[in-house]
Scaffold this active site. Structure first.
Site, PDB file in Angstrom:
ATOM      1  N   CYS A 165     -10.751   2.910   0.150  1.00 58.22           N
ATOM      2  CA  CYS A 165      -9.658   3.383   0.232  1.00 58.22           C
ATOM      3  C   CYS A 165      -9.239   2.371   1.534  1.00 58.22           C
ATOM      4  O   CYS A 165     -10.143   2.146   2.672  1.00 58.22           O
ATOM      5  CB  CYS A 165      -9.619   4.728   0.479  1.00 58.22           C
ATOM      6  SG  CYS A 165      -7.784   5.154   1.199  1.00 58.22           S
ATOM      7  N   THR A 166      -7.918   1.797   1.604  1.00 56.93           N
ATOM      8  CA  THR A 166      -8.045   0.954   2.849  1.00 56.93           C
ATOM      9  C   THR A 166      -7.375   1.642   3.867  1.00 56.93           C
ATOM     10  O   THR A 166      -7.316   0.847   5.109  1.00 56.93           O
ATOM     11  CB  THR A 166      -6.409  -0.074   2.379  1.00 56.93           C
ATOM     12  OG1 THR A 166      -5.422   0.611   1.766  1.00 56.93           O
ATOM     13  CG2 THR A 166      -7.072  -1.106   1.199  1.00 56.93           C
ATOM     14  N   HIS A 167      -7.134   2.858   3.906  1.00 61.17           N
ATOM     15  CA  HIS A 167      -7.028   3.809   4.846  1.00 61.17           C
ATOM     16  C   HIS A 167      -8.312   3.881   5.598  1.00 61.17           C
ATOM     17  O   HIS A 167      -8.327   4.267   6.893  1.00 61.17           O
ATOM     18  CB  HIS A 167      -6.506   5.134   4.657  1.00 61.17           C
ATOM     19  CG  HIS A 167      -5.008   5.208   4.320  1.00 61.17           C
ATOM     20  ND1 HIS A 167      -4.351   4.649   3.170  1.00 61.17           N
ATOM     21  CD2 HIS A 167      -4.009   5.820   4.966  1.00 61.17           C
ATOM     22  CE1 HIS A 167      -3.070   4.664   3.200  1.00 61.17           C
ATOM     23  NE2 HIS A 167      -2.909   5.703   4.404  1.00 61.17           N
ATOM     24  N   TYR A 172      -0.783   8.307  -2.774  1.00 60.60           N
ATOM     25  CA  TYR A 172      -0.904   8.001  -4.136  1.00 60.60           C
ATOM     26  C   TYR A 172      -2.285   8.557  -4.948  1.00 60.60           C
ATOM     27  O   TYR A 172      -2.100   8.827  -6.048  1.00 60.60           O
ATOM     28  CB  TYR A 172      -1.099   6.510  -4.426  1.00 60.60           C
ATOM     29  CG  TYR A 172       0.288   5.866  -4.199  1.00 60.60           C
ATOM     30  CD1 TYR A 172       1.516   6.313  -3.484  1.00 60.60           C
ATOM     31  CD2 TYR A 172       0.410   4.189  -4.448  1.00 60.60           C
ATOM     32  CE1 TYR A 172       2.668   5.777  -3.305  1.00 60.60           C
ATOM     33  CE2 TYR A 172       1.740   3.710  -4.499  1.00 60.60           C
ATOM     34  CZ  TYR A 172       2.884   4.384  -3.791  1.00 60.60           C
ATOM     35  OH  TYR A 172       3.800   3.842  -3.780  1.00 60.60           O
ATOM     36  N   GLY A 173      -3.179   8.782  -4.250  1.00 63.26           N
ATOM     37  CA  GLY A 173      -4.335   9.125  -4.719  1.00 63.26           C
ATOM     38  C   GLY A 173      -4.428  10.412  -5.504  1.00 63.26           C
ATOM     39  O   GLY A 173      -5.602  10.831  -5.973  1.00 63.26           O
ATOM     40  N   ASP A 195       0.838  -1.094   0.072  1.00 67.28           N
ATOM     41  CA  ASP A 195       0.008   0.015   0.027  1.00 67.28           C
ATOM     42  C   ASP A 195       0.900   1.304  -0.076  1.00 67.28           C
ATOM     43  O   ASP A 195       2.182   1.104   0.233  1.00 67.28           O
ATOM     44  CB  ASP A 195      -0.897   0.047   1.373  1.00 67.28           C
ATOM     45  CG  ASP A 195      -1.846   1.171   1.275  1.00 67.28           C
ATOM     46  OD1 ASP A 195      -2.385   1.611   0.346  1.00 67.28           O
ATOM     47  OD2 ASP A 195      -1.795   1.706   2.376  1.00 67.28           O
ATOM     48  N   SER A 196       0.362   2.506  -0.228  1.00 69.54           N
ATOM     49  CA  SER A 196       1.008   3.469  -0.162  1.00 69.54           C
ATOM     50  C   SER A 196       1.585   4.208   1.207  1.00 69.54           C
ATOM     51  O   SER A 196       2.553   4.827   1.385  1.00 69.54           O
ATOM     52  CB  SER A 196       0.234   4.627  -0.726  1.00 69.54           C
ATOM     53  OG  SER A 196      -0.850   4.772  -0.089  1.00 69.54           O
ATOM     54  N   GLU A 246      -3.038   8.509   8.340  1.00 70.70           N
ATOM     55  CA  GLU A 246      -1.394   8.521   8.297  1.00 70.70           C
ATOM     56  C   GLU A 246      -0.955   9.283   9.466  1.00 70.70           C
ATOM     57  O   GLU A 246      -0.003   9.028  10.128  1.00 70.70           O
ATOM     58  CB  GLU A 246      -0.688   9.005   7.236  1.00 70.70           C
ATOM     59  CG  GLU A 246      -0.685   8.245   5.832  1.00 70.70           C
ATOM     60  CD  GLU A 246      -0.019   6.970   6.008  1.00 70.70           C
ATOM     61  OE1 GLU A 246       1.091   6.854   6.532  1.00 70.70           O
ATOM     62  OE2 GLU A 246      -0.303   5.861   5.332  1.00 70.70           O
ATOM     63  N   CYS A 277      -4.337  -1.587  -1.700  1.00 74.02           N
ATOM     64  CA  CYS A 277      -4.641  -0.191  -2.039  1.00 74.02           C
ATOM     65  C   CYS A 277      -5.580   0.014  -3.236  1.00 74.02           C
ATOM     66  O   CYS A 277      -5.331  -0.495  -4.040  1.00 74.02           O
ATOM     67  CB  CYS A 277      -3.337   0.485  -2.521  1.00 74.02           C
ATOM     68  SG  CYS A 277      -3.411   2.046  -3.072  1.00 74.02           S
ATOM     69  N   ASN A 278      -6.460   0.734  -2.966  1.00 70.56           N
ATOM     70  CA  ASN A 278      -7.462   0.817  -4.006  1.00 70.56           C
ATOM     71  C   ASN A 278      -7.113   1.572  -5.363  1.00 70.56           C
ATOM     72  O   ASN A 278      -7.510   1.201  -6.451  1.00 70.56           O
ATOM     73  CB  ASN A 278      -9.004   1.544  -3.432  1.00 70.56           C
ATOM     74  CG  ASN A 278      -9.585   0.782  -2.549  1.00 70.56           C
ATOM     75  OD1 ASN A 278     -10.421  -0.036  -2.886  1.00 70.56           O
ATOM     76  ND2 ASN A 278      -9.279   0.511  -1.281  1.00 70.56           N
TER      77      ASN A 278
HETATM   78  N1  DGL Z   1      -4.713   3.266   0.576  1.00 70.24           N
HETATM   79  C1  DGL Z   1      -4.823   3.628  -0.597  1.00 70.24           C
HETATM   80  C2  DGL Z   1      -6.126   3.274  -1.074  1.00 70.24           C
HETATM   81  O1  DGL Z   1      -6.662   2.319  -0.939  1.00 70.24           O
HETATM   82  C3  DGL Z   1      -4.285   4.923  -0.936  1.00 70.24           C
HETATM   83  C4  DGL Z   1      -4.333   6.222  -0.298  1.00 70.24           C
HETATM   84  C5  DGL Z   1      -3.390   7.184  -0.896  1.00 70.24           C
HETATM   85  O2  DGL Z   1      -2.105   7.122  -0.972  1.00 70.24           O
HETATM   86  O3  DGL Z   1      -3.877   8.106  -1.438  1.00 70.24           O
HETATM   87  O4  DGL Z   1      -6.390   3.859  -1.970  1.00 70.24           O
END
Ligand code: DGL
Length: 187
Positions: A180-182, A39-40, A7-8, A150, A70-71
């Site tokens: 989003c996995t966060h 990453y988003g 994941d990011s 984060e 990570c989505n």
């Molecule tokens: N956790 C990530 C996801 O599922 C990305 C969050 C990010 O880096 O913007 O999309």
């Protein structure tokens, strides 16, 4: 079986938690790209490049499977990841839709999809949900939750104002995809 999970940042640990609970793998190697999160907000080519670099990192560990936890990566880089290795590569978008399908059979239900800008723009959740017959889908990019998670924030004023900011105008919702996995960390 040894799996590589990517994941990011810390978000993919929500997937690791589930893998541990289900005792699926003997060994889990986690790579969170905290140096370059989020990453988003990045463009497709950058997301692909970072994902291939993560794959390169895992080549030192002889993993049997690669999970893009990570989505954003699952939305934009799965094909490129698959083309660059000969182990199974699994993303999180399809499993998310399958989980929703188990809980909500009514195809007229109002489904809210939240994710990063890149995930919402990629439109995979929408396409997949529509192919399963769901018609009422609202997608909202809610990327500011990522740096907040984060930062270790799980509740309180900052989150409350973000909820107001993103969801104030929202009408009835019957189900939410945490795309989003966060986000499970603040579910
Ligand atoms: N956790 C990530 C996801 O599922 C990305 C969050 C990010 O880096 O913007 O999309």
């Amino acid at each position: 079986m040894r799996v590589g999970v990517f994941d990011s940042g810390v978000g993919g640990l929500t997937v690791v938690k589930s893998l541990l609970e289900h005792k699926i793998f003997e060994e889990i190697i986690y790579y969170g790209d905290t140096a370059r999160v989020p990453y988003g907000v990045k463009d497709k080519n950058t997301i692909i490049r970072y994902s291939l670099e993560a794959l390169e990192f895992f080549k030192n560990f002889e993993i049997d499977m690669f999970i893009a936890a990570c989505n954003t990566v699952s939305s934009h880089a799965l094909d490129e990841l698959r083309a660059n290795c000969d182990i199974p590569v699994v993303g999180v978008i399809e499993p998310g839709v399958l989980a929703l399908e188990k809980k909500i059979q009514n195809k007229d239900a109002n489904i809210l999809v939240i994710g990063t800008k890149a995930t919402v723009k990629g439109g995979l959740y929408n396409d997949l949900l529509k192919s399963k017959g769901y018609e009422q889908i609202t997608s909202i990019p809610t990327g500011l939750f990522v740096p907040v998670v984060e930062e270790g924030i799980r509740d309180g004023e900052v989150l409350d104002s973000l909820f107001d900011h993103y969801f104030e105008k929202l009408n009835q919702v019957d189900g939410v995809i945490l795309g989003c996995t966060h986000f499970p960390l603040i579910a």
